[in-house]
Design a protein around this motif. Structure first.
Motif, PDB file in Angstrom:
ATOM      1  N   LEU A 167       6.950  16.437  -1.706  1.00 36.51           N
ATOM      2  CA  LEU A 167       7.547  15.051  -1.900  1.00 36.51           C
ATOM      3  C   LEU A 167       7.647  14.459  -0.424  1.00 36.51           C
ATOM      4  N   GLU A 168       7.287  15.110   0.507  1.00 27.00           N
ATOM      5  CA  GLU A 168       7.534  14.628   2.151  1.00 27.00           C
ATOM      6  C   GLU A 168       6.049  13.912   2.090  1.00 27.00           C
ATOM      7  N   ASP A 169       4.977  14.404   1.501  1.00 24.97           N
ATOM      8  CA  ASP A 169       3.654  14.105   1.623  1.00 24.97           C
ATOM      9  C   ASP A 169       3.091  12.723   0.569  1.00 24.97           C
ATOM     10  N   VAL A 170       4.226  12.181   0.188  1.00 29.17           N
ATOM     11  CA  VAL A 170       4.311  11.433  -1.003  1.00 29.17           C
ATOM     12  C   VAL A 170       3.314  10.278  -0.755  1.00 29.17           C
ATOM     13  N   VAL A 171       3.255   9.903   0.491  1.00 26.61           N
ATOM     14  CA  VAL A 171       2.304   8.574   0.846  1.00 26.61           C
ATOM     15  C   VAL A 171       0.613   9.104   0.514  1.00 26.61           C
ATOM     16  N   ASP A 172       0.549  10.424   1.052  1.00 27.93           N
ATOM     17  CA  ASP A 172      -0.974  10.853   0.871  1.00 27.93           C
ATOM     18  C   ASP A 172      -1.212  10.968  -0.582  1.00 27.93           C
ATOM     19  N   ALA A 173      -0.106  11.389  -1.433  1.00 27.07           N
ATOM     20  CA  ALA A 173      -0.376  11.387  -2.953  1.00 27.07           C
ATOM     21  C   ALA A 173      -0.791  10.149  -3.469  1.00 27.07           C
ATOM     22  N   HIS A 174       0.047   9.158  -2.991  1.00 22.05           N
ATOM     23  CA  HIS A 174      -0.265   7.604  -3.404  1.00 22.05           C
ATOM     24  C   HIS A 174      -1.672   7.123  -2.946  1.00 22.05           C
ATOM     25  N   ARG A 175      -2.154   7.671  -1.868  1.00 18.06           N
ATOM     26  CA  ARG A 175      -3.347   7.159  -1.213  1.00 18.06           C
ATOM     27  C   ARG A 175      -4.542   7.903  -2.065  1.00 18.06           C
ATOM     28  N   VAL A 205       2.649  11.625  -9.318  1.00 16.25           N
ATOM     29  CA  VAL A 205       2.344  10.411  -8.760  1.00 16.25           C
ATOM     30  C   VAL A 205       1.409   9.715  -9.903  1.00 16.25           C
ATOM     31  N   SER A 206       1.656   8.945 -10.794  1.00 17.85           N
ATOM     32  CA  SER A 206       0.783   8.373 -11.738  1.00 17.85           C
ATOM     33  C   SER A 206       0.089   7.074 -11.450  1.00 17.85           C
ATOM     34  N   ILE A 207      -0.798   6.558 -12.203  1.00 12.94           N
ATOM     35  CA  ILE A 207      -1.414   5.218 -11.993  1.00 12.94           C
ATOM     36  C   ILE A 207      -0.305   4.285 -12.446  1.00 12.94           C
ATOM     37  N   ALA A 208       0.725   4.650 -13.109  1.00 17.48           N
ATOM     38  CA  ALA A 208       2.036   3.783 -13.259  1.00 17.48           C
ATOM     39  C   ALA A 208       2.365   3.294 -11.955  1.00 17.48           C
ATOM     40  N   ASP A 209       2.912   4.536 -11.075  1.00 22.23           N
ATOM     41  CA  ASP A 209       3.331   4.326  -9.852  1.00 22.23           C
ATOM     42  C   ASP A 209       2.613   3.360  -8.824  1.00 22.23           C
ATOM     43  N   HIS A 210       1.148   3.552  -9.006  1.00 26.25           N
ATOM     44  CA  HIS A 210       0.164   3.039  -8.325  1.00 26.25           C
ATOM     45  C   HIS A 210       0.549   1.501  -8.616  1.00 26.25           C
ATOM     46  N   ARG A 211       0.451   1.114  -9.990  1.00 26.85           N
ATOM     47  CA  ARG A 211       0.568  -0.231 -10.563  1.00 26.85           C
ATOM     48  C   ARG A 211       1.794  -0.947 -10.067  1.00 26.85           C
ATOM     49  N   GLY A 218       0.941  -1.163   0.163  1.00 29.56           N
ATOM     50  CA  GLY A 218      -0.057  -0.172   0.124  1.00 29.56           C
ATOM     51  C   GLY A 218       0.813   1.449  -0.032  1.00 29.56           C
ATOM     52  N   PRO A 219       0.118   2.513  -0.084  1.00 32.94           N
ATOM     53  CA  PRO A 219       1.036   3.737   0.117  1.00 32.94           C
ATOM     54  C   PRO A 219       1.940   3.899   1.025  1.00 32.94           C
ATOM     55  N   GLU A 220       1.672   3.219   2.312  1.00 39.23           N
ATOM     56  CA  GLU A 220       2.629   3.416   3.279  1.00 39.23           C
ATOM     57  C   GLU A 220       4.034   2.632   3.013  1.00 39.23           C
ATOM     58  N   VAL A 221       4.319   1.812   1.853  1.00 38.95           N
ATOM     59  CA  VAL A 221       5.846   1.398   1.976  1.00 38.95           C
ATOM     60  C   VAL A 221       6.443   2.536   1.248  1.00 38.95           C
ATOM     61  N   VAL A 222       6.072   3.537   0.740  1.00 39.66           N
ATOM     62  CA  VAL A 222       6.782   4.582   0.234  1.00 39.66           C
ATOM     63  C   VAL A 222       7.480   5.400   1.452  1.00 39.66           C
ATOM     64  N   THR A 223       8.557   5.748   1.393  1.00 35.95           N
ATOM     65  CA  THR A 223       9.363   6.510   2.361  1.00 35.95           C
ATOM     66  C   THR A 223      10.230   7.443   1.621  1.00 35.95           C
ATOM     67  N   VAL A 224      10.585   8.363   2.356  1.00 33.16           N
ATOM     68  CA  VAL A 224      11.402   9.516   1.878  1.00 33.16           C
ATOM     69  C   VAL A 224      12.657   9.360   2.436  1.00 33.16           C
ATOM     70  N   GLU A 225      13.620   8.897   1.561  1.00 36.17           N
ATOM     71  CA  GLU A 225      15.077   8.615   2.281  1.00 36.17           C
ATOM     72  C   GLU A 225      16.212   9.434   1.470  1.00 36.17           C
ATOM     73  N   ARG A 226      17.446   9.113   2.022  1.00 33.28           N
ATOM     74  CA  ARG A 226      18.681   9.775   1.282  1.00 33.28           C
ATOM     75  C   ARG A 226      19.177   8.704   0.460  1.00 33.28           C
ATOM     76  N   VAL A 227      19.394   8.784  -0.852  1.00 29.41           N
ATOM     77  CA  VAL A 227      20.042   7.872  -1.451  1.00 29.41           C
ATOM     78  C   VAL A 227      21.143   8.338  -2.477  1.00 29.41           C
ATOM     79  N   THR A 228      21.787   7.677  -3.103  1.00 30.43           N
ATOM     80  CA  THR A 228      22.927   8.028  -3.819  1.00 30.43           C
ATOM     81  C   THR A 228      22.542   8.921  -5.017  1.00 30.43           C
TER      82      THR A 228
END
Ligand SMILES: NC(=O)c1ccc[n+]([C@@H]2O[C@H](COP(=O)([O-])OP(=O)(O)OC[C@H]3O[C@@H](n4cnc5c(N)ncnc54)[C@H](OP(=O)(O)O)[C@@H]3O)[C@@H](O)[C@H]2O)c1
Length: 342
Positions: free
Chosen positions: A314-322, A54-60, A26-36
């Motif tokens: 970006l910080e609210d990306v989980v809400d966007a996925h929801r 955040v598109s339907i493709a991201d959801h899929r 679900g949306p909650e698997v998305v987290t904002v992290e520092r990456v390379t």
């Protein structure tokens, strides 16, 4: 060390903030992290992204939610236990920060919109893109959020609409006219002179009319496939209008463009085309730089304008996925990527 000092330190060793899905769910698997932070290779540019969607493709991809029969693709393309491309986001808009060797057509400072497609990676502060592929300068003063909102639906619409001749008098039906793809298709088809009928719920009728549809069918009250109207082109953007449902409303020599279909639809399209004398296809016919150039030209001349439903940081990306998961968004859900270092 303060957060600011830590941010500054990590920047210098080449990291960035990104929305990351390390497992399916679900949306909650998305987290904002520092990456390379990516580094542009030869022939690539590094884009500092200001906006994505955040598109339907991201959801899929995040939810492993593919049309029926395409589960094997999930294993091959999306990953077995976790997403192969943990940073989601197919497209975005921003400024070129640096260019790799051999790049002559773009320079640092250029405002661009990009489509990485299945390579994903645009829900991040930076992404690399091949300079000769899906990247184009943003025309005029179009804001980054508007530019980002144009790409997913606009790219798909242009790619598919190249399959057909549109022009005055051509009758086009768009199933799913209020989504990211549908809103782009309605505008481009109407702009080309076609007479567009949009299928959407009553609440979106006004929007779809404002984009150029002459007629709107409320799918909750009327079955568009049962009416007397006949169409030269049906563009299927929902997943409930396979050939067997729409064949009776297609004119001889017409076309069914299936932006979405299942495995059965894909396997049957050739035989259906041959037997019916209509074009039945689930693919577009132009891709990459050509589509991006056309999208930019359409944006510049006002033949396509962004339809933005909501905007999230970006910080609210989980809400966007929801929100995207509801399946009811109108046009695009924009992700604003404020860069903390400049
Ligand atoms: N083949 C490709 O290259 C490609 C590229 C992009 C997208 N796609 C696929 O194309 C489809 C559409 O993408 P999208 O980005 O436009 O999706 P989207 O923006 O998420 O679509 C949401 C819209 O669908 C409408 N909708 C839902 N049920 C409907 C129904 N029964 N009849 C008519 N409209 C309905 C909703 O309107 P209401 O609230 O009014 O119901 C909403 O506005 C997706 O399945 C996507 O995976 C394929």
């Amino acid at each position: 060390m303060t957060q600011h000092a830590m941010d500054a330190a990590t920047t210098t060793i080449g990291t960035m903030r990104a929305a990351v899905a390390r497992r399916f769910g679900g949306p909650e698997v998305v987290t904002v992290e520092r990456v390379t932070k990516p580094v542009p290779g030869a022939g690539e540019v590094l884009v500092r992204l200001h906006a994505s969607t955040v598109s339907i493709a991201d959801h899929r991809i995040r939810a492993k939610d593919l049309p029926r029969g395409l589960g094997f693709l999930a294993v091959v393309a999306l990953g077995v236990l976790r997403p192969r491309k943990p940073i989601l986001g197919m497209e975005g808009a921003g400024v070129i920060e640096s260019v790799g060797s051999g790049v002559t057509e773009f320079s640092p400072g250029d405002r661009v919109m990009v489509m990485r497609g299945s390579a994903m990676g645009c829900h991040a502060e930076y992404a690399t893109v091949a300079a000769d592929r899906s990247i184009v300068r943003i025309p005029g003063e179009i804001p980054f959020e508007d530019a980002a909102a144009l790409v997913f639906g606009g790219y798909t619409a242009i790619s598919f609409l190249h399959r057909v001749d549109l022009g005055p008098g051509v009758e086009v039906l768009v199933n799913g006219a209020s989504g990211a793809v549908g809103t782009a298709v309605v505008q481009l088809a109407a702009g080309a002179g076609a007479r567009v009928t949009g299928v959407c719920s009553a609440g979106n009728a006004e929007l779809v009319r404002s984009l150029g549809a002459e007629r709107v069918i409320d799918y909750e009250r009327e079955d568009f496939a049962a009416g007397d109207e006949r169409y030269d082109v049906v563009i299927e953007c929902v997943g409930n209008a396979p050939f067997r449902r729409v064949r009776r409303i297609l004119k001889p020599g017409g076309a069914l463009l299936m932006v979405i279909t299942d495995l059965r639809g894909m396997l049957r399209e050739r035989a259906q085309s041959r037997r019916s004398g209509t074009l039945v296809t689930h693919t577009g016919s132009v891709f990459g730089a050509e589509v991006m150039r056309e999208l930019a030209a359409a944006a510049e001349t006002g033949r396509i304008r962004p339809v933005i439903d909501r905007t999230y940081d970006l910080e609210d990306v989980v809400d966007a996925h929801r929100y995207v998961d509801t399946g009811r968004k109108r046009g695009s859900v924009v992700l604003r990527i404020a860069n903390r270092h400049g």
